[in-house]
Design a protein around this motif. Structure first.
Motif, PDB file in Angstrom:
ATOM      1  N   PRO A  11     -34.483 -18.968  39.328  1.00 33.99           N
ATOM      2  CA  PRO A  11     -33.658 -19.695  38.364  1.00 33.99           C
ATOM      3  C   PRO A  11     -32.243 -19.141  38.317  1.00 33.99           C
ATOM      4  O   PRO A  11     -31.968 -18.058  38.845  1.00 33.99           O
ATOM      5  N   ASP A  12     -31.344 -19.899  37.701  1.00 36.88           N
ATOM      6  CA  ASP A  12     -29.953 -19.477  37.567  1.00 36.88           C
ATOM      7  C   ASP A  12     -29.881 -18.099  36.908  1.00 36.88           C
ATOM      8  O   ASP A  12     -30.541 -17.842  35.907  1.00 36.88           O
ATOM      9  N   GLN A  13     -29.085 -17.213  37.480  1.00 36.81           N
ATOM     10  CA  GLN A  13     -28.968 -15.837  36.986  1.00 36.81           C
ATOM     11  C   GLN A  13     -27.620 -15.583  36.298  1.00 36.81           C
ATOM     12  O   GLN A  13     -27.271 -14.427  36.019  1.00 36.81           O
ATOM     13  N   SER A  14     -26.887 -16.634  36.005  1.00 36.58           N
ATOM     14  CA  SER A  14     -25.576 -16.476  35.366  1.00 36.58           C
ATOM     15  C   SER A  14     -25.696 -15.705  34.051  1.00 36.58           C
ATOM     16  O   SER A  14     -26.606 -15.942  33.255  1.00 36.58           O
ATOM     17  N   GLY A  15     -24.772 -14.765  33.866  1.00 35.23           N
ATOM     18  CA  GLY A  15     -24.764 -13.959  32.650  1.00 35.23           C
ATOM     19  C   GLY A  15     -25.583 -12.697  32.733  1.00 35.23           C
ATOM     20  O   GLY A  15     -25.511 -11.841  31.846  1.00 35.23           O
ATOM     21  N   ARG A  16     -26.352 -12.543  33.794  1.00 38.91           N
ATOM     22  CA  ARG A  16     -27.193 -11.361  33.945  1.00 38.91           C
ATOM     23  C   ARG A  16     -26.469 -10.317  34.793  1.00 38.91           C
ATOM     24  O   ARG A  16     -25.728 -10.639  35.715  1.00 38.91           O
ATOM     25  N   VAL A  17     -26.703  -9.054  34.468  1.00 37.30           N
ATOM     26  CA  VAL A  17     -26.151  -7.933  35.226  1.00 37.30           C
ATOM     27  C   VAL A  17     -27.289  -7.241  35.951  1.00 37.30           C
ATOM     28  O   VAL A  17     -28.279  -6.833  35.329  1.00 37.30           O
ATOM     29  N   ALA A  18     -27.165  -7.132  37.268  1.00 32.69           N
ATOM     30  CA  ALA A  18     -28.207  -6.523  38.087  1.00 32.69           C
ATOM     31  C   ALA A  18     -27.637  -5.351  38.877  1.00 32.69           C
ATOM     32  O   ALA A  18     -26.635  -5.502  39.580  1.00 32.69           O
ATOM     33  N   ILE A  19     -28.265  -4.195  38.761  1.00 33.09           N
ATOM     34  CA  ILE A  19     -27.899  -3.021  39.553  1.00 33.09           C
ATOM     35  C   ILE A  19     -28.935  -2.880  40.655  1.00 33.09           C
ATOM     36  O   ILE A  19     -30.142  -2.823  40.387  1.00 33.09           O
ATOM     37  N   VAL A  20     -28.463  -2.826  41.899  1.00 39.47           N
ATOM     38  CA  VAL A  20     -29.374  -2.714  43.046  1.00 39.47           C
ATOM     39  C   VAL A  20     -28.992  -1.461  43.832  1.00 39.47           C
ATOM     40  O   VAL A  20     -27.907  -1.386  44.413  1.00 39.47           O
ATOM     41  N   THR A  21     -29.872  -0.484  43.862  1.00 35.36           N
ATOM     42  CA  THR A  21     -29.571   0.739  44.611  1.00 35.36           C
ATOM     43  C   THR A  21     -29.825   0.505  46.102  1.00 35.36           C
ATOM     44  O   THR A  21     -30.696  -0.268  46.487  1.00 35.36           O
ATOM     45  N   GLY A  22     -29.020   1.170  46.923  1.00 33.62           N
ATOM     46  CA  GLY A  22     -29.177   1.045  48.364  1.00 33.62           C
ATOM     47  C   GLY A  22     -28.942  -0.365  48.861  1.00 33.62           C
ATOM     48  O   GLY A  22     -29.661  -0.849  49.744  1.00 33.62           O
ATOM     49  N   SER A  23     -27.919  -1.031  48.322  1.00 31.12           N
ATOM     50  CA  SER A  23     -27.728  -2.455  48.606  1.00 31.12           C
ATOM     51  C   SER A  23     -26.672  -2.742  49.653  1.00 31.12           C
ATOM     52  O   SER A  23     -26.166  -3.857  49.743  1.00 31.12           O
ATOM     53  N   ALA A  36     -26.546 -12.415  43.642  1.00 31.13           N
ATOM     54  CA  ALA A  36     -25.139 -12.788  43.456  1.00 31.13           C
ATOM     55  C   ALA A  36     -24.952 -14.278  43.693  1.00 31.13           C
ATOM     56  O   ALA A  36     -24.199 -14.954  42.977  1.00 31.13           O
ATOM     57  N   GLY A  37     -25.632 -14.808  44.706  1.00 33.49           N
ATOM     58  CA  GLY A  37     -25.535 -16.226  44.996  1.00 33.49           C
ATOM     59  C   GLY A  37     -26.108 -17.100  43.897  1.00 33.49           C
ATOM     60  O   GLY A  37     -25.739 -18.270  43.768  1.00 33.49           O
ATOM     61  N   LYS A  38     -27.001 -16.519  43.094  1.00 30.34           N
ATOM     62  CA  LYS A  38     -27.603 -17.247  41.976  1.00 30.34           C
ATOM     63  C   LYS A  38     -26.833 -17.048  40.668  1.00 30.34           C
ATOM     64  O   LYS A  38     -27.266 -17.512  39.627  1.00 30.34           O
ATOM     65  N   GLY A  39     -25.701 -16.331  40.740  1.00 28.89           N
ATOM     66  CA  GLY A  39     -24.843 -16.224  39.574  1.00 28.89           C
ATOM     67  C   GLY A  39     -24.848 -14.908  38.835  1.00 28.89           C
ATOM     68  O   GLY A  39     -24.079 -14.726  37.885  1.00 28.89           O
ATOM     69  N   ALA A  40     -25.699 -13.963  39.241  1.00 30.40           N
ATOM     70  CA  ALA A  40     -25.726 -12.667  38.565  1.00 30.40           C
ATOM     71  C   ALA A  40     -24.495 -11.843  38.923  1.00 30.40           C
ATOM     72  O   ALA A  40     -23.925 -11.990  40.004  1.00 30.40           O
ATOM     73  N   HIS A  41     -24.080 -10.986  38.002  1.00 31.37           N
ATOM     74  CA  HIS A  41     -23.083  -9.960  38.326  1.00 31.37           C
ATOM     75  C   HIS A  41     -23.867  -8.801  38.927  1.00 31.37           C
ATOM     76  O   HIS A  41     -24.658  -8.152  38.248  1.00 31.37           O
ATOM     77  N   VAL A  42     -23.661  -8.552  40.200  1.00 28.89           N
ATOM     78  CA  VAL A  42     -24.439  -7.548  40.915  1.00 28.89           C
ATOM     79  C   VAL A  42     -23.609  -6.283  41.133  1.00 28.89           C
ATOM     80  O   VAL A  42     -22.487  -6.349  41.634  1.00 28.89           O
ATOM     81  N   VAL A  43     -24.187  -5.161  40.748  1.00 26.84           N
ATOM     82  CA  VAL A  43     -23.572  -3.865  41.016  1.00 26.84           C
ATOM     83  C   VAL A  43     -24.193  -3.310  42.287  1.00 26.84           C
ATOM     84  O   VAL A  43     -25.402  -3.049  42.347  1.00 26.84           O
ATOM     85  N   VAL A  44     -23.375  -3.182  43.310  1.00 24.61           N
ATOM     86  CA  VAL A  44     -23.805  -2.631  44.587  1.00 24.61           C
ATOM     87  C   VAL A  44     -23.706  -1.109  44.477  1.00 24.61           C
ATOM     88  O   VAL A  44     -22.617  -0.543  44.526  1.00 24.61           O
ATOM     89  N   ALA A  45     -24.849  -0.459  44.282  1.00 26.82           N
ATOM     90  CA  ALA A  45     -24.882   0.989  44.050  1.00 26.82           C
ATOM     91  C   ALA A  45     -25.301   1.686  45.332  1.00 26.82           C
ATOM     92  O   ALA A  45     -26.463   1.602  45.751  1.00 26.82           O
ATOM     93  N   VAL A  46     -24.360   2.381  45.968  1.00 31.20           N
ATOM     94  CA  VAL A  46     -24.596   2.932  47.300  1.00 31.20           C
ATOM     95  C   VAL A  46     -23.977   4.321  47.440  1.00 31.20           C
ATOM     96  O   VAL A  46     -23.043   4.679  46.725  1.00 31.20           O
ATOM     97  N   ARG A  47     -24.498   5.074  48.384  1.00 28.16           N
ATOM     98  CA  ARG A  47     -23.969   6.420  48.624  1.00 28.16           C
ATOM     99  C   ARG A  47     -22.624   6.375  49.342  1.00 28.16           C
ATOM    100  O   ARG A  47     -21.704   7.118  49.024  1.00 28.16           O
TER     101      ARG A  47
END
Length: 303
Positions: A11-23, A36-47
């Motif tokens: 479903p649409d993810q607009s307005g949601r914040v997602a943290i993905v480690t190792g992305s 991200a394509g579904k509308g979430a604000h994605v935090v790309v958490a990487v080394r």
């Protein structure tokens, strides 16, 4: 929902914040790209920030309107995890999804994290245990928030929690060490879910595994397994990411569930709820692992 769940069912993810480690690559990249394509604000958490910037650019190319931010995160360093968590708490008071995806597999010879933990246990379990605990307050304030931790079929392969030698200082076995870390991921999920439920929290904890997926993790497979063989058996990373995505987004998903491929041996296929080993459900071991993890990381949960 379709019988064979795919990314189209998200479903649409607009307005949601997602943290993905190792992305920046593999399963994490595909997970981040789809969210991200579904509308979430994605935090790309990487080394590695250079690789992180490349990942952000690739996602933006496919989804020009994607909302993305970058966070440096080294799961082999408790000091760095605390620094990253401070930034994430400040920049994202609302966290809807924390996807504990980053990991290492079958490290050939024993290596240690910056804090002296065996690399697989320290990265796969303790690093994510610490990060989740440090971010939990920002999840607890959000209805429908989820913590999804990635395990593996490896949690069944000669796996146990070796409390007498968690860091494999006496006799390192890379397969057993990996199995321990992936079993720990599941035990952490089940214990976290039980504690969240007891608190009446709006947050739930789930787990997922990708089956046998063609990612960089496969570079350390034992030498007796030919490259050509596993590549024939493995599914592409974007398919391997689907169990994670279903655990993270399916409105019908429930706390404590474990998602994996529906094919023979859970090697490949469409995502569904799967079972984990009897050992992974041992509540006494789960509680003991939790206590030890708090002691080793210095992170105490508000649960």
């Amino acid at each position: 929902m379709s019988a064979n769940w795919t990314a189209a069912d998200i479903p649409d993810q607009s307005g949601r914040v997602a943290i993905v480690t190792g992305s920046n690559s593999g399963l994490g990249f595909d997970t981040a790209a789809v969210l991200a394509g579904k509308g979430a604000h994605v935090v790309v958490a990487v080394r590695n920030l250079d690789k992180g910037n490349e990942a952000v650019a690739r996602i933006k190319k496919a989804s020009p309107d994607a909302q993305l931010s970058l966070q440096q995160l080294d799961l082999t360093s408790l000091e760095n995890i605390r620094k990253a968590a401070d930034n994430l708490r400040t920049n994202h008071p609302r966290i809807d999804l924390l996807i504990n995806n980053a990991g290492v597999m079958y490290v050939p010879t024993r290596e240690a994290t910056k804090d002296g933990f065996e690399m697989q246990f320290g990265t796969n379990h303790l690093g994510h245990f610490a990060l989740t605990g440090l971010l939990l307050d920002n999840l607890l304030g959000v209805d429908g928030s989820r913590v999804v931790t990635i395990s593996s079929v490896g949690h069944r392969i000669i796996a146990a929690i070796h409390f007498d030698d968690l860091n494999w200082e006496r006799s390192y076995n890379r397969v057993k060490a990996y199995g321990q870390s992936k079993l720990a991921n599941l035990m952490f999920t089940y214990e976290l879910q039980r504690r969240l439920k007891a608190k009446g929290a709006p947050t739930v904890a789930l787990a997922a595994h990708p089956g046998f997926s063609d990612t960089e993790l496969m570079r350390h497979l034992p030498g007796f397994i030919p490259d050509g063989l596993w590549k024939i058996v493995a599914q592409p990373a974007e398919k391997g990411a689907l169990p994670t995505l279903r655990a993270a987004t399916d409105p019908a998903a429930q706390g404590g569930q474990y998602y994996g491929p529906d094919g023979i041996g859970e090697v490949k296929g469409n995502p569904k709820v799967v079972a984990s080993s009897a050992q992974s459900h041992d509540e006494a071991i789960q509680r003991r692992l939790w206590t030890v993890s708090e002691e080793l990381t210095g992170v105490n949960y508000p649960l």
